[in-house]
Design a protein around this motif. Sequence first.
Motif, PDB file in Angstrom:
ATOM      1  N   MET A 152     124.964  26.023  20.330  1.00  7.38           N
ATOM      2  CA  MET A 152     125.461  26.695  21.529  1.00  7.38           C
ATOM      3  C   MET A 152     125.696  25.702  22.667  1.00  7.38           C
ATOM      4  O   MET A 152     126.493  25.949  23.559  1.00  7.38           O
ATOM      5  N   GLY A 153     125.004  24.558  22.606  1.00  8.63           N
ATOM      6  CA  GLY A 153     125.164  23.557  23.656  1.00  8.63           C
ATOM      7  C   GLY A 153     126.292  22.584  23.397  1.00  8.63           C
ATOM      8  O   GLY A 153     127.178  22.399  24.236  1.00  8.63           O
ATOM      9  N   ILE A 154     126.282  21.982  22.177  1.00  7.32           N
ATOM     10  CA  ILE A 154     127.288  20.945  21.897  1.00  7.32           C
ATOM     11  C   ILE A 154     127.938  21.133  20.527  1.00  7.32           C
ATOM     12  O   ILE A 154     128.621  20.239  20.040  1.00  7.32           O
ATOM     13  N   GLY A 155     127.730  22.294  19.899  1.00  7.32           N
ATOM     14  CA  GLY A 155     128.308  22.523  18.580  1.00  7.32           C
ATOM     15  C   GLY A 155     127.314  22.231  17.480  1.00  7.32           C
ATOM     16  O   GLY A 155     126.341  21.505  17.660  1.00  7.32           O
ATOM     17  N   GLY A 156     127.575  22.794  16.305  1.00  5.09           N
ATOM     18  CA  GLY A 156     126.657  22.651  15.184  1.00  5.09           C
ATOM     19  C   GLY A 156     126.941  21.426  14.354  1.00  5.09           C
ATOM     20  O   GLY A 156     127.956  20.736  14.537  1.00  5.09           O
ATOM     21  N   CYS A 157     126.037  21.127  13.428  1.00  8.68           N
ATOM     22  CA  CYS A 157     126.253  20.039  12.476  1.00  8.68           C
ATOM     23  C   CYS A 157     127.503  20.347  11.654  1.00  8.68           C
ATOM     24  O   CYS A 157     127.809  21.502  11.371  1.00  8.68           O
ATOM     25  N   SER A 158     128.209  19.321  11.250  1.00 13.40           N
ATOM     26  CA  SER A 158     129.522  19.491  10.629  1.00 13.40           C
ATOM     27  C   SER A 158     129.496  20.374   9.396  1.00 13.40           C
ATOM     28  O   SER A 158     130.455  21.092   9.121  1.00 13.40           O
ATOM     29  N   PHE A 159     128.400  20.337   8.644  1.00 13.79           N
ATOM     30  CA  PHE A 159     128.333  20.992   7.337  1.00 13.79           C
ATOM     31  C   PHE A 159     127.708  22.372   7.373  1.00 13.79           C
ATOM     32  O   PHE A 159     127.747  23.107   6.382  1.00 13.79           O
ATOM     33  N   CYS A 160     127.104  22.770   8.478  1.00 14.56           N
ATOM     34  CA  CYS A 160     126.188  23.914   8.503  1.00 14.56           C
ATOM     35  C   CYS A 160     126.925  25.237   8.648  1.00 14.56           C
ATOM     36  O   CYS A 160     127.837  25.382   9.476  1.00 14.56           O
ATOM     37  N   THR A 161     126.498  26.227   7.864  1.00 17.15           N
ATOM     38  CA  THR A 161     127.109  27.553   7.905  1.00 17.15           C
ATOM     39  C   THR A 161     126.449  28.483   8.927  1.00 17.15           C
ATOM     40  O   THR A 161     127.013  29.530   9.247  1.00 17.15           O
ATOM     41  N   GLU A 162     125.293  28.124   9.434  1.00 16.12           N
ATOM     42  CA  GLU A 162     124.575  29.013  10.361  1.00 16.12           C
ATOM     43  C   GLU A 162     125.387  29.325  11.621  1.00 16.12           C
ATOM     44  O   GLU A 162     125.576  30.501  11.962  1.00 16.12           O
ATOM     45  N   PRO A 163     125.895  28.313  12.358  1.00 14.84           N
ATOM     46  CA  PRO A 163     126.684  28.640  13.552  1.00 14.84           C
ATOM     47  C   PRO A 163     128.049  29.227  13.237  1.00 14.84           C
ATOM     48  O   PRO A 163     128.697  29.803  14.114  1.00 14.84           O
ATOM     49  N   VAL A 164     128.514  29.091  11.995  1.00 19.63           N
ATOM     50  CA  VAL A 164     129.772  29.718  11.591  1.00 19.63           C
ATOM     51  C   VAL A 164     129.568  31.227  11.477  1.00 19.63           C
ATOM     52  O   VAL A 164     130.395  32.030  11.917  1.00 19.63           O
ATOM     53  N   ARG A 165     128.454  31.610  10.885  1.00 15.25           N
ATOM     54  CA  ARG A 165     128.171  33.035  10.699  1.00 15.25           C
ATOM     55  C   ARG A 165     127.712  33.689  11.994  1.00 15.25           C
ATOM     56  O   ARG A 165     128.073  34.832  12.279  1.00 15.25           O
ATOM     57  N   TYR A 166     126.916  32.985  12.776  1.00 10.01           N
ATOM     58  CA  TYR A 166     126.334  33.570  13.994  1.00 10.01           C
ATOM     59  C   TYR A 166     126.730  32.700  15.178  1.00 10.01           C
ATOM     60  O   TYR A 166     126.206  31.606  15.362  1.00 10.01           O
ATOM     61  N   ARG A 167     127.647  33.191  15.975  1.00  7.26           N
ATOM     62  CA  ARG A 167     128.271  32.364  17.017  1.00  7.26           C
ATOM     63  C   ARG A 167     127.523  32.399  18.340  1.00  7.26           C
ATOM     64  O   ARG A 167     127.971  31.829  19.326  1.00  7.26           O
ATOM     65  N   LYS A 168     126.389  33.075  18.368  1.00  5.45           N
ATOM     66  CA  LYS A 168     125.522  33.008  19.536  1.00  5.45           C
ATOM     67  C   LYS A 168     124.082  33.046  19.072  1.00  5.45           C
ATOM     68  O   LYS A 168     123.785  33.456  17.946  1.00  5.45           O
ATOM     69  N   VAL A 169     123.177  32.604  19.934  1.00  5.94           N
ATOM     70  CA  VAL A 169     121.755  32.597  19.601  1.00  5.94           C
ATOM     71  C   VAL A 169     121.132  33.900  20.087  1.00  5.94           C
ATOM     72  O   VAL A 169     121.328  34.310  21.237  1.00  5.94           O
ATOM     73  N   GLU A 170     120.393  34.550  19.196  1.00 15.23           N
ATOM     74  CA  GLU A 170     119.651  35.752  19.556  1.00 15.23           C
ATOM     75  C   GLU A 170     118.203  35.577  19.125  1.00 15.23           C
ATOM     76  O   GLU A 170     117.938  35.197  17.983  1.00 15.23           O
ATOM     77  N   ASP A 171     117.285  35.852  20.025  1.00 17.48           N
ATOM     78  CA  ASP A 171     115.860  35.801  19.715  1.00 17.48           C
ATOM     79  C   ASP A 171     115.352  37.220  19.477  1.00 17.48           C
ATOM     80  O   ASP A 171     115.523  38.107  20.326  1.00 17.48           O
ATOM     81  N   ARG A 172     114.731  37.421  18.353  1.00 17.04           N
ATOM     82  CA  ARG A 172     114.203  38.737  18.033  1.00 17.04           C
ATOM     83  C   ARG A 172     112.957  39.009  18.865  1.00 17.04           C
ATOM     84  O   ARG A 172     112.092  38.134  19.003  1.00 17.04           O
ATOM     85  N   PRO A 173     112.814  40.199  19.420  1.00 11.17           N
ATOM     86  CA  PRO A 173     111.644  40.494  20.261  1.00 11.17           C
ATOM     87  C   PRO A 173     110.327  40.318  19.506  1.00 11.17           C
ATOM     88  O   PRO A 173     110.211  40.677  18.331  1.00 11.17           O
ATOM     89  N   ILE A 174     109.342  39.804  20.208  1.00 12.60           N
ATOM     90  CA  ILE A 174     108.031  39.547  19.610  1.00 12.60           C
ATOM     91  C   ILE A 174     107.429  40.821  19.038  1.00 12.60           C
ATOM     92  O   ILE A 174     106.911  40.835  17.914  1.00 12.60           O
ATOM     93  N   LYS A 175     107.506  41.896  19.792  1.00 15.15           N
ATOM     94  CA  LYS A 175     106.864  43.149  19.335  1.00 15.15           C
ATOM     95  C   LYS A 175     107.487  43.657  18.037  1.00 15.15           C
ATOM     96  O   LYS A 175     106.803  44.252  17.196  1.00 15.15           O
ATOM     97  N   ASP A 176     108.787  43.418  17.849  1.00 14.03           N
ATOM     98  CA  ASP A 176     109.448  43.868  16.620  1.00 14.03           C
ATOM     99  C   ASP A 176     108.988  43.037  15.416  1.00 14.03           C
ATOM    100  O   ASP A 176     108.793  43.575  14.317  1.00 14.03           O
ATOM    101  N   ILE A 177     108.843  41.736  15.625  1.00 14.29           N
ATOM    102  CA  ILE A 177     108.374  40.864  14.547  1.00 14.29           C
ATOM    103  C   ILE A 177     106.957  41.247  14.141  1.00 14.29           C
ATOM    104  O   ILE A 177     106.645  41.400  12.952  1.00 14.29           O
ATOM    105  N   VAL A 178     106.116  41.407  15.134  1.00 16.09           N
ATOM    106  CA  VAL A 178     104.710  41.727  14.871  1.00 16.09           C
ATOM    107  C   VAL A 178     104.591  43.073  14.168  1.00 16.09           C
ATOM    108  O   VAL A 178     103.810  43.234  13.220  1.00 16.09           O
ATOM    109  N   ARG A 179     105.380  44.032  14.604  1.00 12.73           N
ATOM    110  CA  ARG A 179     105.325  45.361  13.984  1.00 12.73           C
ATOM    111  C   ARG A 179     105.764  45.312  12.516  1.00 12.73           C
ATOM    112  O   ARG A 179     105.157  45.960  11.655  1.00 12.73           O
ATOM    113  N   GLU A 180     106.797  44.533  12.213  1.00 12.34           N
ATOM    114  CA  GLU A 180     107.239  44.408  10.819  1.00 12.34           C
ATOM    115  C   GLU A 180     106.153  43.775   9.962  1.00 12.34           C
ATOM    116  O   GLU A 180     105.886  44.218   8.843  1.00 12.34           O
TER     117      GLU A 180
END
Length: 581
Positions: free
Chosen positions: A214-242
Amino acid sequence: MIVAIIDGYTDEPAGLGVPPYLGIYPRYAYGAIKKARKDVSVFYLTIDDLRATFEGEKGVATKNKTPNFPKAREILERAGVIIYIGGLHTPGKYLSAVPSQVEEVARFLKPFKGVKILGGPAFMGSAHQGGIKITSRELMLAQAVFDHIVYGDLEAFLYDFFRNPREADPFRFRTYDELRDYALLGAEVVTQFPDFPDFVIVEIETQRGCPKAMGIGGCSFCTEPVRYRKVEDRPIKDIVREVEVLYNLGVRHFRVGRQSCIFSYMAKPNGRVPIPNPQAIEKLFRGIRLVAPDLKTLHVDNANPAVIANYPEESRRIAKALIEYGTPGNVVAFGLESADPKVAKLNNLNATAEETYEAVKLLNEVGGKRGYNGMPWLLPGINVLFGLPGETKKSYELTFQFLKKLLDDGLMVRRINIRQVVVFPGTPLWHMRNRVKTEKHKKLIQHYKYKIRHEIDLPMLKRVVPVGTVLRDVRAEVYDNGLTYGRQIGSYPLIVGIPKEVELNRFYDVLIVDHGFRSITGIPVPINVNRESPKVLQYIPGIGKKRVVKILSRRPFRDEKEFFNVVGDEGKRILKDLINL
């Protein structure tokens, strides 16, 4: 209606779903269907169910019969919807499971009439070796076999599809608000997993997207920023509940691994290197421990070494939290890829060699102490990627010398993962594919891979787990040529070869007696020296072939004193408290 979910197993930059790991996709898919329709029966099948059903014993890659194996054909014949989940973007070596390809599963599914849906990272193709020619045939086949190919989030598509098929959008992504219910409702699919309950480790999502990208672009080979074009943090309470729901179902092994950098969870954006948030990570892992007090494994996966090197105090605090609330044997994978600064710049890699060195050093200082299961508490792993644009012969030597410096300086690295670059559509590397060096440098790659395995891996492994170490809770998984292979449950566990056949799917405490390049030899303890075979006894340090003859001639021993008089001080030092008569 009957719905079949077929898990073909997934392995991608920020997530693992190859047994004994249960990934996110089957759970979320199951939960989305359950939320959308109350009147459906959802069955979870694995690719090994299909192999066993349609190919017999030759097709059983895992040598496991899963709970749904006997009913797989009946389920597929009656299923109105058949969902296949697959995709291999970061291939590795797997002990007891083989991820599938679209070509394989298409052959199995062709006779069945249900609506066929493809989900997971498979829509981008799968990588079963390095290079460019990996996707086109597979993608064309997928389009011919499947009625729907999901390019967004499978769970979002399935929720919409089961409510109104005409309005389902294969490109739609879900939000974390939507995911909350899917994750909780889908948790129960773990009870259909072949390794449940004792041997399954569940991958838990915390974040999607790459903070650095999100700051300067992803590594040339990586599919993660291709699939997800923004960063999202999952809420702590949701992780803990799961985690709480899974724990109450019987799960005891967890990896908070579905993210590109655990040290960047809820971090503040700051260009190339986000500013870590120790408070959030402490709160997350403290919360997990509160709802799962008797868990047996709590590990993580990826970390960006540049974050650790540039924010050492915050990162030290995070590492201490991972130790305080986690379990030993934990590994954070560092994406160095190449120690050549020119290659790093051209491919926009995560970190420099200097930053990676500082990050390795910090984790050794904080996490190098040996824990109760025999492994150090928290160590780094190093990812190396050969074949990147810009590589020269010097590039490989620079990477080798970097790894040698870690070894020479007395530092520990749990594992070095060497892969050849794979070119996926949509990544920056796709536009540089004419500069990929996997074919041109084939012999160089083989030479340096051999050199690293022999000159770095072996002495490093002897440092991480010296002879005489006892590894606790090693699960015996497979037989091969009179040997049993097993491993602890966790992130990047060591493969242990036991020089005899022992009962599978049991946990053993194992005495380490020898080292290979990437695996170790161990003997279950306590050792019954009056009954153990000569083949096994000769592995024990301080005994060897000559003393085995002497031991056999003196058996049975009446007490430990008699035995230690034969094996001497070296044997006594290692075997004290590890034998019975």
